[in-house]
Design a protein around this motif. Structure first.
Motif, mmCIF file in Angstrom:
data_model
loop_
_atom_site.group_PDB
_atom_site.id
_atom_site.type_symbol
_atom_site.label_atom_id
_atom_site.label_comp_id
_atom_site.label_asym_id
_atom_site.label_seq_id
_atom_site.Cartn_x
_atom_site.Cartn_y
_atom_site.Cartn_z
ATOM 1 N N THR A 1 0.804 -1.225 0.000
ATOM 2 C CA THR A 1 0.000 0.000 0.000
ATOM 3 C C THR A 1 0.840 1.280 0.000
ATOM 4 O O THR A 1 0.285 2.373 -0.047
ATOM 5 C CB THR A 1 -0.924 0.021 1.235
ATOM 6 O OG1 THR A 1 -0.123 -0.031 2.428
ATOM 7 C CG2 THR A 1 -1.871 -1.159 1.213
ATOM 8 N N GLU A 2 2.162 1.154 0.034
ATOM 9 C CA GLU A 2 3.005 2.353 0.103
ATOM 10 C C GLU A 2 2.887 3.210 -1.155
ATOM 11 O O GLU A 2 3.108 4.414 -1.119
ATOM 12 C CB GLU A 2 4.455 1.952 0.334
ATOM 13 C CG GLU A 2 4.695 1.329 1.710
ATOM 14 C CD GLU A 2 6.137 0.896 1.895
ATOM 15 O OE1 GLU A 2 6.931 1.061 0.926
ATOM 16 O OE2 GLU A 2 6.478 0.407 2.984
ATOM 17 N N GLN A 3 2.535 2.591 -2.301
ATOM 18 C CA GLN A 3 2.433 3.322 -3.548
ATOM 19 C C GLN A 3 1.046 3.922 -3.747
ATOM 20 O O GLN A 3 0.800 4.595 -4.755
ATOM 21 C CB GLN A 3 2.738 2.376 -4.734
ATOM 22 C CG GLN A 3 4.065 1.652 -4.616
ATOM 23 C CD GLN A 3 5.238 2.608 -4.520
ATOM 24 O OE1 GLN A 3 5.253 3.637 -5.198
ATOM 25 N NE2 GLN A 3 6.220 2.288 -3.684
ATOM 26 N N ASP B 1 -2.463 6.230 -2.559
ATOM 27 C CA ASP B 1 -2.798 7.401 -1.760
ATOM 28 C C ASP B 1 -3.397 6.947 -0.437
ATOM 29 O O ASP B 1 -3.828 5.799 -0.280
ATOM 30 C CB ASP B 1 -3.781 8.311 -2.508
ATOM 31 C CG ASP B 1 -5.089 7.615 -2.812
ATOM 32 O OD1 ASP B 1 -5.951 7.551 -1.914
ATOM 33 O OD2 ASP B 1 -5.243 7.131 -3.953
ATOM 34 N N GLU B 2 -3.445 7.843 0.512
ATOM 35 C CA GLU B 2 -3.817 7.489 1.883
ATOM 36 C C GLU B 2 -5.211 6.891 1.974
ATOM 37 O O GLU B 2 -5.414 5.873 2.646
ATOM 38 C CB GLU B 2 -3.727 8.729 2.781
ATOM 39 C CG GLU B 2 -4.000 8.438 4.257
ATOM 40 C CD GLU B 2 -3.837 9.672 5.127
ATOM 41 O OE1 GLU B 2 -4.210 9.608 6.299
ATOM 42 O OE2 GLU B 2 -3.316 10.690 4.613
ATOM 43 N N ALA B 3 -6.188 7.476 1.276
ATOM 44 C CA ALA B 3 -7.571 6.987 1.348
ATOM 45 C C ALA B 3 -7.688 5.592 0.742
ATOM 46 O O ALA B 3 -8.322 4.696 1.315
ATOM 47 C CB ALA B 3 -8.519 7.956 0.639
ATOM 48 N N THR B 4 -7.064 5.397 -0.424
ATOM 49 C CA THR B 4 -7.128 4.080 -1.082
ATOM 50 C C THR B 4 -6.407 3.026 -0.248
ATOM 51 O O THR B 4 -6.860 1.878 -0.137
ATOM 52 C CB THR B 4 -6.517 4.158 -2.489
ATOM 53 O OG1 THR B 4 -7.187 5.166 -3.241
ATOM 54 C CG2 THR B 4 -6.655 2.826 -3.208
ATOM 55 N N ALA B 5 -5.272 3.391 0.352
ATOM 56 C CA ALA B 5 -4.519 2.448 1.187
ATOM 57 C C ALA B 5 -5.340 2.040 2.410
ATOM 58 O O ALA B 5 -5.362 0.859 2.788
ATOM 59 C CB ALA B 5 -3.200 3.073 1.616
ATOM 60 N N ALA B 6 -6.025 3.007 3.037
ATOM 61 C CA ALA B 6 -6.851 2.691 4.201
ATOM 62 C C ALA B 6 -7.998 1.769 3.811
ATOM 63 O O ALA B 6 -8.341 0.820 4.538
ATOM 64 C CB ALA B 6 -7.390 3.980 4.824
#
Length: 610
Positions: free
Chosen positions: A242-244, A246-251
């Motif tokens: 998930t490092e690549q 964005d924050e919302a998509t990773a969450a």
């Protein structure tokens, strides 16, 4: 559109209703002539209107396809009770009677209240039967939703069996043991297939559980969470995947991964059960089916968790596509068409399993159809017999007198045998009681396995483990005399001599008997659990209460052995977190790396242990 040679197939799921029309080719192959599907929002809050939603979806499909006639349809595995039972070696003439006896023992409802069917499975020299049952009124409600659209009912199958038929037809040369995971809306069906051997079990984790997790994580309505999942969702993988993002998509991806992990945790337990209880082999390949695996990286997630090669199930090898069928759509949705193709195979007699759950109206119609030739013949005989009645009346009277005399003589002759017959009947009743005790003991053993499996699934985390699991009696959380219960099993039970009871003598004031003495409790009404939570970065004692919330989700879904609502003075009262977890260390003791916790979890239904 459909004619007498066509097969109309309908798969009724919780979140998706799909329809297909098949026709046999001149060579006997199955040809797909039409395919369509309708989606339903699987919001738990809309359960009351589920039947209406299904009926509307079927009506839309029927209208667009322009079909009429009788339909073969399948219902979800969660709607039915499925049990696999090994049979002793018997003659074929005795099998039906034995299966009826096994059904009485294993189906958790009186047989006159259910619709049931069975299929004999023979593999490796063993004879096994799969028994499938559903409450009669529940089946009639589903069938009414189908018939209200103008379609009649030809056969009613169950999704796991239809899926098995499609898999066998699509991979006829495959001999290695495989696992077919069908991720539905509410549940996931796990199908273990190796040659002619077949076993299935449902896990109470599906697509709606993922949506519910998103809804709670982001505090949005279920419908909005479903839109986030389908439009932007993906399954997070390990190793900094998930490092690549964005924050919302990773969450969002991590929330989906955590929910899917519950299913991945359940699979090894079911595999161990299949191997130990049914002498099966561990799968060497995994196939994915159902709408719940549409998320990006679902395949890679299961490869990571199960450490096995994973592919999407493709049942199209069993059929040909007719003219006018959207090949791109069919290819894209192939992994969701297994049940339809399995039903189509039923129409051309190429299915391995043939379960038919007969609704009340269908059974009555079939019985009337069978009686029709006899009624016509009876009417003809009645007309012709009236002309001869007068001629034979005198002869019949004389013959009746002789038969009556003969019957009286036979009655007197057989009268001495009545006592022997009664004794044999009494003996049969006594043996049946003994058999029931063995059956009840086996069911009780499976019950505790299911209880522990549910608890382990809810508390699946690398930061939590259990050290003690103890059933208790006399649990009472309210009032001045609140008690956490007394352990039923003796602490020293591993070292007890053979034949000595491992149960404690427990006396709990649950009332008084007819002599005014305290009546002992013989029921387990709660589970006492001890364990530790791991003190590491980002983990606090709140993780224990987070796991309790997971267990609450199972309770809310109606799929739990536990309850957090207890009657207090005649009124239902929900337990506080401090009552469920009376002891949770906020930090480990000095020099320790983990902190202890204790839980007291009330059972939804008390269990007799004597």
């Amino acid at each position: 559109m459909a004619d007498n040679q066509s097969t109309i197939a309908l798969n009724i799921g919780t979140q998706r209703v799909s329809m297909a029309v098949f026709e046999p080719s001149k060579s006997g192959a199955l040809v797909l002539k039409a395919y369509d599907a309708e989606s339903i929002l699987a919001d738990p809050a809309s359960e009351a209107v589920r039947a209406a939603q299904i009926s509307n979806a079927i009506s839309s499909l029927v209208s667009r396809a322009g079909v009429k006639g009788k339909v073969r349809y399948s219902i979800s595995g969660q709607s039915v009770f499925i049990r696999f039972v090994k049979l002793p070696p018997l003659d074929d003439d005795d099998v039906e009677q034995l299966v009826a006896f096994e059904a009485q023992q294993h189906v958790p409802f009186p047989l006159d209240e259910v619709v049931w069917d069975y299929e004999i499975l023979e593999a490796a020299g063993e004879k096994e039967v799969v028994i499938v049952a559903i409450k009669g009124d529940a089946l009639d409600e589903i069938n009414e939703s189908v018939n209200d659209t103008g379609l009649g009912t030809a056969e009613v199958d169950v999704a796991p069996m239809a899926l098995y038929n499609a898999f066998r037809a699509s991979y006829p040369q495959l001999d290695e043991p495989v696992l077919l995971i069908d991720v539905g809306a509410k549940t996931s069906d796990l199908l273990y297939i190796e040659g002619d051997r077949f076993f299935t079990r449902s896990a109470a984790v599906g697509g709606s559980a993922v949506t519910t997790a998103i809804s709670k994580e982001f505090d949005v309505p279920f419908s909005e969470a479903e839109a986030h999942k389908t439009q932007n969702g993906l399954v997070a993988l390990g190793g900094g995947h998930t490092e690549q993002l964005d924050e919302a998509t990773a969450a969002l991806a991590m929330s989906i991964r955590n929910a899917m992990t519950r299913l991945a945790t359940e699979i090894p337990r079911t595999t161990n059960y299949y191997r130990s209880q049914h002498n099966g082999n561990a799968p060497k390949h995994v196939y994915l089916a159902g709408g719940g695996v549409n998320l990006p990286y679902a395949k890679e997630f299961f490869e990571e968790k199960l450490r096995l090669p994973v592919d999407y199930f493709n049942p199209l090898a069993a059929i040909s596509l007719g003219k006018g069928v959207d090949g791109d759509r069919v290819s894209k949705e192939a992994h969701m068409m297994g049940e339809l193709i399995g039903l189509g195979l039923r129409g051309v007699g190429k299915s391995k399993l043939n379960i038919d759950l007969v609704p009340t109206k269908v059974g009555e119609a079939r019985a009337a159809e069978k009686r029709k030739p006899f009624l016509i013949g009876a009417a003809a005989l009645l007309v012709g017999g009236a002309a001869l009645a007068g001629l034979f009346r005198m002869q019949a009277a004389s013959k009746a007198e002789k038969q009556a005399a003969s019957a009286d003589a036979q009655f007197e002759e057989l009268k001495p045998l009545a006592k022997s017959i009664k004794d044999a009947a009494d003996k049969e009743v006594a043996l049946s009681k003994i058999a029931s005790q063995y059956v009840n003991a086996e069911e009780a053993r499976n019950y505790w396995s299911d209880v522990y499996r549910e608890l382990s699934t809810a508390f699946a985390s690398e930061a939590i483990w259990f050290t003690d699991f103890s059933p208790v009696a006399g649990y009472s959380p309210f009032g001045d005399k609140a008690q956490t219960g007394e352990p039923v099993i003796k602490d020293e039970f591993p070292s007890l001599p053979y034949g000595q009871s491992a149960l404690n003598d427990i006396t709990v004031e649950t009332g008084r008997d007819s002599r005014g003495k305290t009546a002992p409790s013989a029921q387990v009404n709660a589970i006492h659990v001890r364990g530790y939570w791991l003190n590491k970065k980002g983990v606090t004692s709140n993780i224990v209460f987070e796991m309790i919330k997971r267990l609450q989700e199972n309770i809310d879904d109606g799929n739990s052995h536990f309850t957090f609502t207890i009657k207090n003075k005649g009124k239902a009262q929900k337990l506080e977190p401090s009552q469920i977890a009376p002891s949770v260390q906020s930090d480990p003791a000095e020099g320790a790396f983990a902190a202890a916790f204790e839980l007291v979890l009330p059972l939804a239904e008390p269990i007799d242990y004597r």
